[in-house]
Write a protein that holds these residues in place. Structure first.
Motif, PDB file in Angstrom:
ATOM      1  N   ASP A 203      28.594  36.775  44.003  1.00  0.00           N
ATOM      2  CA  ASP A 203      29.779  36.017  43.582  1.00  0.00           C
ATOM      3  C   ASP A 203      30.668  37.033  42.868  1.00  0.00           C
ATOM      4  OD1 ASP A 203      31.411  34.639  41.602  1.00  0.00           O
ATOM      5  OD2 ASP A 203      30.128  32.864  41.780  1.00  0.00           O
ATOM      6  N   SER A 206      36.721  36.611  42.586  1.00  0.00           N
ATOM      7  CA  SER A 206      36.950  35.281  41.999  1.00  0.00           C
ATOM      8  C   SER A 206      38.140  35.149  41.051  1.00  0.00           C
ATOM      9  CB  SER A 206      35.675  34.806  41.275  1.00  0.00           C
ATOM     10  OG  SER A 206      34.571  34.926  42.123  1.00  0.00           O
ATOM     11  N   PRO A 207      39.362  35.450  41.534  1.00  0.00           N
ATOM     12  CA  PRO A 207      40.552  35.257  40.703  1.00  0.00           C
ATOM     13  C   PRO A 207      40.914  33.764  40.640  1.00  0.00           C
ATOM     14  CG  PRO A 207      41.191  36.040  42.864  1.00  0.00           C
ATOM     15  CD  PRO A 207      39.690  36.006  42.853  1.00  0.00           C
ATOM     16  N   ASN A 208      41.959  33.463  39.911  1.00  0.00           N
ATOM     17  CA  ASN A 208      42.367  32.070  39.762  1.00  0.00           C
ATOM     18  C   ASN A 208      43.690  31.817  40.470  1.00  0.00           C
ATOM     19  OD1 ASN A 208      40.096  31.525  38.065  1.00  0.00           O
ATOM     20  ND2 ASN A 208      41.176  32.659  36.474  1.00  0.00           N
ATOM     21  N   HIS A 217      39.645  41.316  37.355  1.00  0.00           N
ATOM     22  CA  HIS A 217      39.266  40.909  38.712  1.00  0.00           C
ATOM     23  C   HIS A 217      39.147  42.122  39.620  1.00  0.00           C
ATOM     24  CE1 HIS A 217      41.203  36.980  37.334  1.00  0.00           C
ATOM     25  NE2 HIS A 217      39.925  36.707  37.497  1.00  0.00           N
ATOM     26  N   HIS A 243      34.529  32.927  44.350  1.00  0.00           N
ATOM     27  CA  HIS A 243      34.501  31.645  43.629  1.00  0.00           C
ATOM     28  C   HIS A 243      35.850  31.470  42.911  1.00  0.00           C
ATOM     29  CE1 HIS A 243      32.064  28.436  41.653  1.00  0.00           C
ATOM     30  NE2 HIS A 243      32.784  28.685  40.576  1.00  0.00           N
ATOM     31  N   GLY A 245      39.220  30.103  41.169  1.00  0.00           N
ATOM     32  CA  GLY A 245      39.529  28.952  40.320  1.00  0.00           C
ATOM     33  C   GLY A 245      40.644  28.168  40.990  1.00  0.00           C
ATOM     34  N   TYR A 391      34.408  24.203  33.985  1.00  0.00           N
ATOM     35  CA  TYR A 391      33.891  25.442  34.576  1.00  0.00           C
ATOM     36  C   TYR A 391      32.361  25.390  34.611  1.00  0.00           C
ATOM     37  CZ  TYR A 391      33.745  30.615  35.115  1.00  0.00           C
ATOM     38  OH  TYR A 391      33.559  31.895  35.556  1.00  0.00           O
ATOM     39  N   ASP A 395      29.735  25.510  37.837  1.00  0.00           N
ATOM     40  CA  ASP A 395      28.682  26.514  37.996  1.00  0.00           C
ATOM     41  C   ASP A 395      27.297  25.885  38.131  1.00  0.00           C
ATOM     42  OD1 ASP A 395      29.469  29.129  38.493  1.00  0.00           O
ATOM     43  OD2 ASP A 395      30.285  29.318  36.469  1.00  0.00           O
ATOM     44  N   ARG A 402      23.724  26.897  46.026  1.00  0.00           N
ATOM     45  CA  ARG A 402      23.359  28.225  46.520  1.00  0.00           C
ATOM     46  C   ARG A 402      21.855  28.380  46.708  1.00  0.00           C
ATOM     47  NH1 ARG A 402      27.679  31.489  42.682  1.00  0.00           N
ATOM     48  NH2 ARG A 402      29.527  30.724  43.799  1.00  0.00           N
ATOM     49  N   TYR A 413      26.205  37.419  39.899  1.00  0.00           N
ATOM     50  CA  TYR A 413      27.552  37.022  39.480  1.00  0.00           C
ATOM     51  C   TYR A 413      28.215  38.223  38.840  1.00  0.00           C
ATOM     52  CZ  TYR A 413      25.653  32.193  39.583  1.00  0.00           C
ATOM     53  OH  TYR A 413      25.079  31.010  39.936  1.00  0.00           O
ATOM     54  N   THR A 415      31.128  39.368  36.775  1.00  0.00           N
ATOM     55  CA  THR A 415      32.294  39.034  35.939  1.00  0.00           C
ATOM     56  C   THR A 415      32.273  39.894  34.678  1.00  0.00           C
ATOM     57  OG1 THR A 415      31.414  37.439  34.341  1.00  0.00           O
ATOM     58  CG2 THR A 415      31.928  36.581  36.519  1.00  0.00           C
ATOM     59  N   GLN A 419      31.564  36.791  29.741  1.00  0.00           N
ATOM     60  CA  GLN A 419      30.981  35.559  30.278  1.00  0.00           C
ATOM     61  C   GLN A 419      29.449  35.578  30.259  1.00  0.00           C
ATOM     62  OE1 GLN A 419      32.829  33.668  33.637  1.00  0.00           O
ATOM     63  NE2 GLN A 419      34.643  34.942  33.521  1.00  0.00           N
ATOM     64  N   PHE A 423      26.764  32.523  31.515  1.00  0.00           N
ATOM     65  CA  PHE A 423      25.773  32.592  32.598  1.00  0.00           C
ATOM     66  C   PHE A 423      24.341  32.454  32.077  1.00  0.00           C
ATOM     67  CE2 PHE A 423      29.447  34.307  34.880  1.00  0.00           C
ATOM     68  CZ  PHE A 423      29.412  33.442  35.962  1.00  0.00           C
TER      69      PHE A 423
HETATM   70  N1  ARG Z   1      37.482  32.550  38.078  1.00  0.00           N
HETATM   71  C1  ARG Z   1      36.674  33.100  37.042  1.00  0.00           C
HETATM   72  C2  ARG Z   1      37.511  34.029  36.143  1.00  0.00           C
HETATM   73  O1  ARG Z   1      38.591  34.405  36.492  1.00  0.00           O
HETATM   74  C3  ARG Z   1      35.499  33.898  37.566  1.00  0.00           C
HETATM   75  C4  ARG Z   1      34.485  33.104  38.355  1.00  0.00           C
HETATM   76  C5  ARG Z   1      33.160  33.773  38.417  1.00  0.00           C
HETATM   77  N2  ARG Z   1      32.195  33.047  39.158  1.00  0.00           N
HETATM   78  C6  ARG Z   1      31.557  31.946  38.718  1.00  0.00           C
HETATM   79  N3  ARG Z   1      30.680  31.387  39.528  1.00  0.00           N
HETATM   80  N4  ARG Z   1      31.787  31.433  37.565  1.00  0.00           N
HETATM   81  O2  ARG Z   1      37.061  34.373  35.069  1.00  0.00           O
END
Ligand code: ARG
Length: 665
Positions: A203, A206-208, A217, A243, A245, A391, A395, A402, A413, A415, A419, A423
């Motif tokens: 994973d 994963s941008p938003n 990112h 993943h 957002g 969020y 997850d 998964r 993951y 990131t 975070q 996790f």
């Molecule tokens: N979109 C989130 C961010 O910008 C990251 C996601 C990471 N993946 C996850 N399964 N939470 O911080």
């Protein structure tokens, strides 16, 4: 007819299972003995246990030796570059368990030697300590002697020397080294054998949606891509998941704004090409206008129940972002499949019900929360007080999907380190709920923040977040400047120059990220990453091109080298030749190490070491001899083979890092 590799492997697996059973039994027996030690001569039971113990240990030694012998044969059998470290581990484990049958799981410490020998076995001191605790006095040197006596014969080891207080210096056999390395001429660079092929979901990126993709990112994208490449090379089945957002309250706001500003959005292309500006406008209205706020909330509800028009509006918005993200992925050659938070809507409803029904959720100020560990750390918010999801909810739904639907064995993951707690709690809650089982592997691959050259958070001069496209463009410009500074534009064709420019620009951005320990923050500096000395992409890409040009200048095509490899051997008579071979032989071990800690800087350090060891070799060993008029008088084939092996392994490392070397630069 000998046995097939498959048969050998099956036998080893079977033997290993038996061995584990015996070891477990042995540990139990040993514990019984230890626990009764205060009166050791008291009971007959202990005597029985001890004799049983010795019998078991004897059988265990036989099995251990069988395994060691099998794995010593396997390098030749499987035609792969096997892990030297693993092989040495097996050999010394056989010797140590047979020399000291009264120890349970004795420490097997094999390390790369820095000066004396090639590898070292440093087990003698910790074994002496163990005996000391048991009230027996044995000197490390005596222990070392006993280990050497019990060493099974092996084609890998030339000789072992005992040094100092009880160090065992191991010297690798040259023909073994040459034969192992030479497998790559026939089969190419092969991955080492791994215990188990897994389905791994990475994973990453994963941008938003509707927000700019930022340098955090970018790090996730670069590290994630490289982890995928490594795992794919090792033969795992890898799912590359983005993943994004794409779900939540802000979409209500965006849709409400779109409906107002552009009611024809269903039939005409709407004016949201600048999504950032559009987002800002809608946010301002949301904060100032209570009526608009109400509409926005109503929109979220309609979107989340999948009303067609709202879904369409949401899709339009997502597409604008998607196109922007794709530009970055295309340039950096990132392969990734989008499966955003929205994908889990139905599954979020299900998981909330499941967790609630099983009594995992607690009321907290109207929210529904779940603790990973009762009253330790921060609980997950599974349901907001308005009933909405978070969020955390997505997850929890995602981890279940998964592991249970995709049937993944392993999820990573990628990131930012910020975070980590999120996790950790997700993993704990998933374990509590019986979703995550002990045979699954989960990793949070965290990374530090990107800093500017002023050591502050990476920003533009005016204080805005740096747009990634601008960053890549600047990389391109700087790379071209660098090439021109070196006068390359006068030598290369325009196409070659463009290929070199892209290779340097994207290569240096990726490499600068990967060569740092990912857990640390790192300073983004084009000046540093474009330096042509030291552990940088520019230095390594140049080194590689130079190595490639040696064969080209001698008119040795890859086909010709392959032909030569059938009759001639890699030359290892010169000390620098042998040194280079030994570095190259570490390739499988470096990869295995990275699968454990998912730190790619080990691979960067390895390529750097290859290239500096190659330079040492090339400085003292002629590959091609020319006369005064520049005509070739002699080519040393054994050295050409070594040069080719170096280039092949470097190329494989570059590939894993996502760097694209060019033949001319
Ligand atoms: N979109 C989130 C961010 O910008 C990251 C996601 C990471 N993946 C996850 N399964 N939470 O911080």
């Amino acid at each position: 007819m000998g046995k097939t590799i498959g048969e050998y492997q099956e036998e080893i697996v079977e033997a290993e299972k038996q061995l584990q059973l015996l070891k477990d039994q042995f540990v139990l027996l040993q514990r019984a003995v230890v626990e009764q030690r205060p009166a050791p001569n008291a009971s007959k039971e202990i005597l029985d246990l001890t004799s049983e113990n010795i019998k078991l240990q004897h059988r265990l030694n036989i099995l251990n030796r069988a395994i060691a012998e099998e794995s010593n044969k396997s390098p030749q059998l499987s035609n792969k570059m096997e892990s030297l470290q693993d092989n040495l581990n097996d050999i010394f484990s056989t010797a140590i368990t047979s020399a000291f049958p009264d120890l349970v799981d004795p420490p097997i410490v094999i390390a790369l030697a820095n000066k004396f020998g090639d590898y070292q076995c440093n087990s003698a001191m910790p074994i002496a300590n163990l005996y000391k605790q048991m009230g027996k006095k044995l000197s490390p040197r005596d222990i070392a002697n006993k280990i050497v006596e019990k060493l099974p014969s092996s084609p890998i080891i030339e000789r072992v020397e005992i040094a100092g207080a009880g160090f065992l210096n191991i010297f690798i056999n040259k023909s073994f080294g040459v034969n192992t390395l030479s497998t790559i001429f026939e089969k190419g660079v092969q991955p080492p054998n791994i215990d188990k092929k897994c389905r791994v979901l990475v994973d990453f990126s994963s941008p938003n949606i509707a927000k700019e993709m930022h340098v955090g990112h970018l790090r996730s994208t670069i590290i994630g891509e490289s982890i995928c490449r490594l795992l794919e090379f090792l033969g795992h089945d890898v799912l590359r998941i983005n993943h994004v957002g794409d779900w939540g309250t802000q979409f209500g706001m965006l849709i409400a704004h779109l409906k107002d500003k552009f009611p024809d959005y269903l039939t005409k292309s709407p004016p949201i090409s600048d999504l950032q500006a559009f987002y800002k406008e809608s946010k301002a209205r949301f904060d100032q206008d209570p009526e608009f706020k109400k509409q926005a909330y109503a929109c979220v509800v309609k979107l989340q129940s999948f009303e067609p028009d709202y879904h369409k509006a949401w899709e339009l918005i997502c597409n604008v972002s998607r196109q922007e993200f794709q530009k970055i992925y295309d340039r950096l050659e990132i392969k990734i499949t989008e499966r955003g938070e929205s994908f889990y809507q139905k599954r979020m409803e299900d998981i909330v019900k499941e967790l609630n029904d099983n009594g995992y959720l607690e009321e907290d100020d109207g929210r529904k929360i779940m603790w990973g560990e009762q009253n330790v750390g921060i609980p997950l918010t599974i349901c907001k007080s308005d009933g909405g999801f978070t969020y955390d909810t997505s997850d929890m739904a995602a981890i279940k999907q998964r592991l249970h639907e995709d049937k993944c064995d392993w999820i990573a993951y990628v990131t930012d380190a910020g975070q980590a707690t999120h996790f950790e709690t997700i993993f704990k809650c998933a374990r509590r709920a019986g979703i995550l089982k002990s045979h699954h592997r989960v990793d949070h691959v965290g990374f530090g923040v990107v800093l500017g050259e002023d050591k502050k958070k990476f920003k533009t001069r005016s204080g805005d977040t740096v747009r990634l496209i601008d960053l890549l463009d600047e990389g391109l410009k700087r790379a071209l400047d660098k090439l021109q500074e070196k006068g390359r534009h006068e030598i290369l064709t325009p196409e070659e120059l463009k290929a070199a420019q892209e290779s340097v620009a994207y290569g240096c951005i990726k490499y600068a990220d990967l060569c740092h320990n990912r857990n640390h923050e790192y300073v983004f500096s084009f000046d540093k990453m474009l330096e042509d000395k030291g552990n940088t992409a520019v230095y390594l890409l140049y080194a590689y091109t130079r190595i490639r040009s040696i064969a080209r200048n001698a008119n040795y095509s890859p086909e010709k080298i392959k032909e030569i490899s059938k009759t001639c051997q890699i030359s290892v008579d010169h000390e620098k030749e042998w040194k280079l071979v030994k570095v190259l032989l570490r390739f499988p071990d470096v990869l295995i190490k990275i699968t454990k800690d998912l730190c790619l800087h080990h691979l960067c350090e390895f390529i750097y070491e290859i290239s500096s060891t190659f330079t040492e070799f090339y400085d003292s060993c002629y590959c091609v001899e020319k006369d005064s008029s520049g005509d070739i008088v002699k080519v040393n084939d054994g050295r050409m083979l070594l040069t080719e092996a170096t280039a092949l392994i470097m190329a494989q490392c570059f590939d894993i890092l996502g760097l694209k070397p060019v033949s001319k630069m």
